[in-house]
Write an enzyme that holds these catalytic residues in place. Structure first.
Site, PDB file in Angstrom:
ATOM      1  N   SER A  69      38.828  11.520 -11.119  1.00  0.00           N
ATOM      2  CA  SER A  69      40.175  12.040 -10.826  1.00  0.00           C
ATOM      3  C   SER A  69      41.176  11.856 -11.964  1.00  0.00           C
ATOM      4  CB  SER A  69      40.729  11.374  -9.564  1.00  0.00           C
ATOM      5  OG  SER A  69      40.091  11.909  -8.438  1.00  0.00           O
ATOM      6  N   LYS A  72      42.195  14.956 -13.635  1.00  0.00           N
ATOM      7  CA  LYS A  72      43.109  15.896 -12.949  1.00  0.00           C
ATOM      8  C   LYS A  72      44.495  15.957 -13.604  1.00  0.00           C
ATOM      9  CE  LYS A  72      40.922  15.022  -8.460  1.00  0.00           C
ATOM     10  NZ  LYS A  72      41.076  14.296  -7.169  1.00  0.00           N
ATOM     11  N   TYR A 197      35.617  22.380 -11.706  1.00  0.00           N
ATOM     12  CA  TYR A 197      36.132  21.109 -11.174  1.00  0.00           C
ATOM     13  C   TYR A 197      35.105  19.980 -11.346  1.00  0.00           C
ATOM     14  CZ  TYR A 197      37.555  17.599  -7.785  1.00  0.00           C
ATOM     15  OH  TYR A 197      37.890  16.408  -7.186  1.00  0.00           O
ATOM     16  N   TYR A 249      46.848   7.234  -5.413  1.00  0.00           N
ATOM     17  CA  TYR A 249      46.664   7.659  -4.025  1.00  0.00           C
ATOM     18  C   TYR A 249      47.576   6.884  -3.083  1.00  0.00           C
ATOM     19  CZ  TYR A 249      43.210  10.502  -6.058  1.00  0.00           C
ATOM     20  OH  TYR A 249      42.633  11.422  -6.838  1.00  0.00           O
ATOM     21  N   VAL A 267      37.344   7.544  -9.053  1.00  0.00           N
ATOM     22  CA  VAL A 267      36.350   6.814  -8.241  1.00  0.00           C
ATOM     23  C   VAL A 267      35.268   6.124  -9.059  1.00  0.00           C
ATOM     24  CG1 VAL A 267      36.454   7.907  -5.980  1.00  0.00           C
ATOM     25  CG2 VAL A 267      35.126   8.963  -7.772  1.00  0.00           C
TER      26      VAL A 267
HETATM   27  O1  DON Z   1      35.953  15.223  -6.108  1.00  0.00           O
HETATM   28  C1  DON Z   1      35.665  14.045  -6.074  1.00  0.00           C
HETATM   29  O2  DON Z   1      35.514  13.455  -5.008  1.00  0.00           O
HETATM   30  C2  DON Z   1      35.489  13.301  -7.374  1.00  0.00           C
HETATM   31  N1  DON Z   1      34.959  14.151  -8.375  1.00  0.00           N
HETATM   32  C3  DON Z   1      36.788  12.755  -7.887  1.00  0.00           C
HETATM   33  C4  DON Z   1      37.492  11.871  -6.885  1.00  0.00           C
HETATM   34  C5  DON Z   1      38.284  10.764  -7.454  1.00  0.00           C
HETATM   35  O3  DON Z   1      38.087  10.261  -8.532  1.00  0.00           O
HETATM   36  C6  DON Z   1      39.298  10.238  -6.538  1.00  0.00           C
HETATM   37  N2  DON Z   1      39.776   9.006  -7.012  1.00  0.00           N
HETATM   38  N3  DON Z   1      40.178   8.054  -6.689  1.00  0.00           N
END
Ligand code: DON
Length: 313
Positions: A69, A72, A197, A249, A267
């Site tokens: 994330s 992003k 994505y 978050y 994550v």
């Molecule tokens: O789309 C997803 O679930 C992961 N590629 C990225 C999510 C993420 O890193 C959320 N973070 N805390």
């Protein structure tokens, strides 16, 4: 920062990492993307770069991890550079949700059914659809090129195992993308948008790459070493604001109080943070807390910010 402050940081950082490493035991490595579960649970590392070219690292700062994330923030910036503010904010909102990062609840509940912000999954998938390029391969290539420039690392690359692992198991994101397509938010083919994505989430780097990218934001969009403008200042301002209000978050408020720096987590356990005008920071600690942020990474940033008096607020 005075030389004495920098010396204190250099001297104390290894001890602060050792103190905070114990918190890794309280977290869990993400496993919903199966490949991520291979990360070392007890790792903790950090790199801090200053706008005058100094850099300090401690712990497992050489560990490579996928940006997830964190990416992003920079796809949002590229979408703003490609389309302008008005076109981007027709498709995504500017508010935190209070929901999980992968929730679609508010897409159904709150009209007009656009994602609340660009840092939740629904928002970032929408942002992927706004990146200019002829097909998903060209869009992805443009994103990777942009990340290479910002990090000053021409060998930045995708982790294809993580990419395939997420692409194979990303049914929740897939269903979200179809909902967005039905709401007229997503344009183009859903599979192509998701490919862009999943690929940008799988860009692999180290703490130094994150720190350098953060330093560009800390410098209002200029390359810290050459002075070249890589991002218009207004888009840095937008990105920093989203990092402050939704970058961690549902722990963004607590992080603002305890650390007081714009930041974005992923994550994989990475955190990118910055002190405007002064530092870019990259952290890795794969064990996550209940809110999905690096357990020990958050503790480490709290310690440093409180010890060095870095809070912006
Ligand atoms: O789309 C997803 O679930 C992961 N590629 C990225 C999510 C993420 O890193 C959320 N973070 N805390």
């Amino acid at each position: 920062m005075t030389t004495a402050d920098w010396q204190r940081l250099e001297t104390s950082l290894p001890a602060w990492v050792s103190e905070c490493r114990g918190y890794t035991a309280q977290g869990k490595v993400a496993s919903y993307i199966p490949e991520l579960s291979k990360a070392p649970k007890d790792a903790l590392g950090i790199t801090i770069m200053s706008s005058d070219g100094r850099s300090v690292s401690a712990g497992d700062s050489e560990l490579a991890f996928t940006m997830q994330s964190i990416s992003k923030v920079f796809t949002l910036i590229l979408a703003l550079m490609d389309n302008g503010e008005e076109a981007v904010f027709r498709k995504v909102g500017m508010e935190p949700t209070g929901d999980n990062f992968n929730s679609m609840l508010k897409l159904e509940l709150v009209q007009p059914g656009i994602p609340f912000n660009p840092l939740i999954n629904a928002g970032a998938i929408t942002i992927s659809s706004l990146i200019k390029g002829n097909g998903s391969a060209e869009k992805s290539a443009r994103i990777l090129q942009f990340f290479k420039r910002l990090s000053g690392n021409a060998s930045l690359a995708y982790d294809s195992d993580v990419y395939l692992s997420e692409s194979d198991t990303g049914d929740l994101n897939r269903s979200m993308a179809y909902l967005l397509k039905d709401h007229g938010v997503l344009e183009g083919k859903v599979d192509d948008v998701l490919d862009v994505y999943f690929r940008h989430c799988s860009i692999r780097g180290t703490c130094a790459d994150l720190a350098r990218m953060a330093l560009v934001l800390a410098n209002n969009g200029s390359d810290p070493l050459t002075g070249e403008i890589l991002i218009p200042r207004r888009y840095v301002q937008i990105a920093k604001t989203f990092m402050t209000t939704c970058g961690m978050y549902n722990a963004s408020g607590e992080f603002a109080i305890q650390v007081g720096l714009p930041a974005k987590s992923g994550v994989s356990g990475g955190i990118l943070a910055l002190l405007p005008g002064r530092y870019g920071i990259g952290v890795i600690g794969p064990a996550l807390n209940a809110k999905g942020n690096s357990c020990a990474g958050v503790r480490l940033l709290e310690t440093i910010s409180q010890e060095m008096d870095w809070s912006m607020f």
